[in-house]
Design a protein around this motif. Structure first.
Motif, mmCIF file in Angstrom:
data_model
loop_
_atom_site.group_PDB
_atom_site.id
_atom_site.type_symbol
_atom_site.label_atom_id
_atom_site.label_comp_id
_atom_site.label_asym_id
_atom_site.label_seq_id
_atom_site.Cartn_x
_atom_site.Cartn_y
_atom_site.Cartn_z
ATOM 1 N N ALA A 1 234.103 -45.843 52.053
ATOM 2 C CA ALA A 1 234.313 -44.704 52.956
ATOM 3 C C ALA A 1 235.567 -43.940 52.540
ATOM 4 O O ALA A 1 235.544 -42.705 52.438
ATOM 5 C CB ALA A 1 234.426 -45.173 54.400
ATOM 6 N N HIS A 2 236.652 -44.650 52.292
ATOM 7 C CA HIS A 2 237.892 -43.991 51.869
ATOM 8 C C HIS A 2 237.691 -43.226 50.563
ATOM 9 O O HIS A 2 238.178 -42.100 50.415
ATOM 10 C CB HIS A 2 239.021 -45.021 51.715
ATOM 11 C CG HIS A 2 239.544 -45.549 53.003
ATOM 12 N ND1 HIS A 2 240.285 -44.769 53.883
ATOM 13 C CD2 HIS A 2 239.441 -46.774 53.580
ATOM 14 C CE1 HIS A 2 240.621 -45.508 54.938
ATOM 15 N NE2 HIS A 2 240.115 -46.719 54.778
ATOM 16 N N GLN A 3 236.968 -43.822 49.623
ATOM 17 C CA GLN A 3 236.729 -43.160 48.339
ATOM 18 C C GLN A 3 235.882 -41.903 48.514
ATOM 19 O O GLN A 3 236.147 -40.868 47.907
ATOM 20 C CB GLN A 3 236.051 -44.121 47.354
ATOM 21 C CG GLN A 3 235.944 -43.575 45.944
ATOM 22 C CD GLN A 3 237.307 -43.320 45.315
ATOM 23 O OE1 GLN A 3 238.172 -44.182 45.326
ATOM 24 N NE2 GLN A 3 237.506 -42.119 44.782
ATOM 25 N N GLU A 4 234.861 -41.981 49.363
ATOM 26 C CA GLU A 4 234.016 -40.806 49.609
ATOM 27 C C GLU A 4 234.817 -39.689 50.270
ATOM 28 O O GLU A 4 234.641 -38.519 49.931
ATOM 29 C CB GLU A 4 232.798 -41.197 50.446
ATOM 30 C CG GLU A 4 231.814 -42.039 49.654
ATOM 31 C CD GLU A 4 230.657 -42.588 50.470
ATOM 32 O OE1 GLU A 4 230.686 -42.504 51.722
ATOM 33 O OE2 GLU A 4 229.722 -43.113 49.847
ATOM 34 N N LEU B 1 233.861 -36.274 52.991
ATOM 35 C CA LEU B 1 232.827 -36.664 53.949
ATOM 36 C C LEU B 1 232.282 -38.025 53.552
ATOM 37 O O LEU B 1 232.091 -38.303 52.366
ATOM 38 C CB LEU B 1 231.686 -35.640 53.937
ATOM 39 C CG LEU B 1 230.574 -35.871 54.951
ATOM 40 C CD1 LEU B 1 230.969 -35.279 56.302
ATOM 41 C CD2 LEU B 1 229.279 -35.224 54.479
ATOM 42 N N THR B 2 232.021 -38.856 54.546
ATOM 43 C CA THR B 2 231.312 -40.105 54.312
ATOM 44 C C THR B 2 230.249 -40.236 55.393
ATOM 45 O O THR B 2 230.346 -39.608 56.449
ATOM 46 C CB THR B 2 232.263 -41.326 54.312
ATOM 47 O OG1 THR B 2 231.560 -42.474 53.822
ATOM 48 C CG2 THR B 2 232.813 -41.626 55.694
ATOM 49 N N VAL B 3 229.235 -41.011 55.134
ATOM 50 C CA VAL B 3 228.174 -41.226 56.111
ATOM 51 C C VAL B 3 228.392 -42.605 56.729
ATOM 52 O O VAL B 3 228.460 -43.606 56.022
ATOM 53 C CB VAL B 3 226.780 -41.117 55.455
ATOM 54 C CG1 VAL B 3 225.692 -41.377 56.474
ATOM 55 C CG2 VAL B 3 226.603 -39.737 54.833
ATOM 56 N N LEU B 4 228.524 -42.613 58.059
ATOM 57 C CA LEU B 4 228.808 -43.854 58.775
ATOM 58 C C LEU B 4 227.644 -44.219 59.693
ATOM 59 O O LEU B 4 227.010 -43.341 60.282
ATOM 60 C CB LEU B 4 230.084 -43.704 59.611
ATOM 61 C CG LEU B 4 231.372 -43.446 58.832
ATOM 62 C CD1 LEU B 4 232.545 -43.253 59.789
ATOM 63 C CD2 LEU B 4 231.649 -44.578 57.856
ATOM 64 N N GLN C 1 236.667 -36.261 56.703
ATOM 65 C CA GLN C 1 237.983 -36.857 56.559
ATOM 66 C C GLN C 1 238.800 -36.520 57.806
ATOM 67 O O GLN C 1 238.613 -35.459 58.414
ATOM 68 C CB GLN C 1 238.628 -36.294 55.304
ATOM 69 C CG GLN C 1 239.909 -36.952 54.893
ATOM 70 C CD GLN C 1 240.341 -36.496 53.514
ATOM 71 O OE1 GLN C 1 239.552 -35.984 52.735
ATOM 72 N NE2 GLN C 1 241.606 -36.698 53.202
ATOM 73 N N ALA C 2 239.724 -37.384 58.180
ATOM 74 C CA ALA C 2 240.476 -37.224 59.427
ATOM 75 C C ALA C 2 241.217 -35.900 59.534
ATOM 76 O O ALA C 2 241.413 -35.382 60.635
ATOM 77 C CB ALA C 2 241.450 -38.383 59.599
ATOM 78 N N PRO D 1 236.003 -25.440 58.652
ATOM 79 C CA PRO D 1 235.033 -25.343 57.565
ATOM 80 C C PRO D 1 235.766 -25.059 56.248
ATOM 81 O O PRO D 1 236.930 -24.679 56.277
ATOM 82 C CB PRO D 1 234.159 -24.160 57.965
ATOM 83 C CG PRO D 1 234.495 -23.842 59.379
ATOM 84 C CD PRO D 1 235.834 -24.411 59.657
ATOM 85 N N PRO D 2 235.127 -25.212 55.140
ATOM 86 C CA PRO D 2 233.687 -25.408 54.944
ATOM 87 C C PRO D 2 233.282 -26.867 55.161
ATOM 88 O O PRO D 2 234.097 -27.767 55.111
ATOM 89 C CB PRO D 2 233.472 -25.005 53.478
ATOM 90 C CG PRO D 2 234.767 -25.359 52.818
ATOM 91 C CD PRO D 2 235.835 -25.092 53.858
ATOM 92 N N GLY D 3 231.996 -27.029 55.373
ATOM 93 C CA GLY D 3 231.432 -28.362 55.583
ATOM 94 C C GLY D 3 231.682 -28.867 56.984
ATOM 95 O O GLY D 3 232.179 -28.157 57.859
ATOM 96 N N ALA D 4 231.318 -30.127 57.185
ATOM 97 C CA ALA D 4 231.538 -30.767 58.484
ATOM 98 C C ALA D 4 233.040 -30.884 58.731
ATOM 99 O O ALA D 4 233.822 -31.096 57.800
ATOM 100 C CB ALA D 4 230.882 -32.142 58.504
#
Length: 158
Positions: free
Chosen positions: A26-29, A35-38, A116-117, A122-125
């Motif tokens: 998750a940290h690497q993504e 963004l990571t998928v949880l 990411q925290a 934007p852009p992205g989530a």
């Protein structure tokens, strides 16, 4: 960025990453793509709300106002993805109590793209309302009420 802010974001990132079966992934993504998928149903669940429903409920679309209002109304973190959906993070488990057809409860077996925290725009989530304290989530009853108000306004019933 202040030391307190850095510590808070680090604590948030670690709390979120521990939802993943392999937290270092998750940290690497987050580092590589922000963004990571949880998996949901571990530390939190989410409710997927269409932007139109949410905007109708709060009668505002200005990003700063949306952020402030959602924090006041829901009391916890909210992700926005692709200008189509809002995802308030809610406590695990109460899916059986969710009856709205205007928004979808996502629990165990579902996955959520989590930014990411420090991704606050934007852009992205991004975090419309960031995690202020690990474990502090949105109140599901308030999320339900917000969806009901937005749905009523969109249908002309309010």
């Amino acid at each position: 960025m202040s030391r307190a802010s850095t510590i808070s974001q680090a604590a948030t990132a670690e709390w979120l990453a521990r939802t993943h079966a392999d937290p270092p992934t998750a940290h690497q993504e987050w580092q590589d793509q922000r963004l990571t998928v949880l998996p949901l149903g571990v530390r939190f669940d989410a409710v997927r709300i269409p932007v139109e429903t949410l905007y109708a409920a709060i009668l505002n679309i200005r990003p700063a106002a949306v952020s402030r209002l959602l924090e006041q109304l829901l009391g916890g973190p909210v992700v926005q993805d692709a200008d189509r959906w809002f995802y308030p993070l809610v406590p695990v488990g109460p899916a059986a109590r969710w009856h709205s057809r205007a928004a979808e409860y996502l629990g165990q077996g579902a996955w959520l793209g989590v930014p990411q925290a420090d991704q606050l725009a934007p852009p992205g989530a991004y975090w419309v309302v960031p995690v202020r304290e690990p474990g502090r989530l949105c109140d599901l009853a308030r999320v339900d009420e917000l969806v009901a108000v937005g749905t009523a306004r969109l249908s002309g019933r309010s």
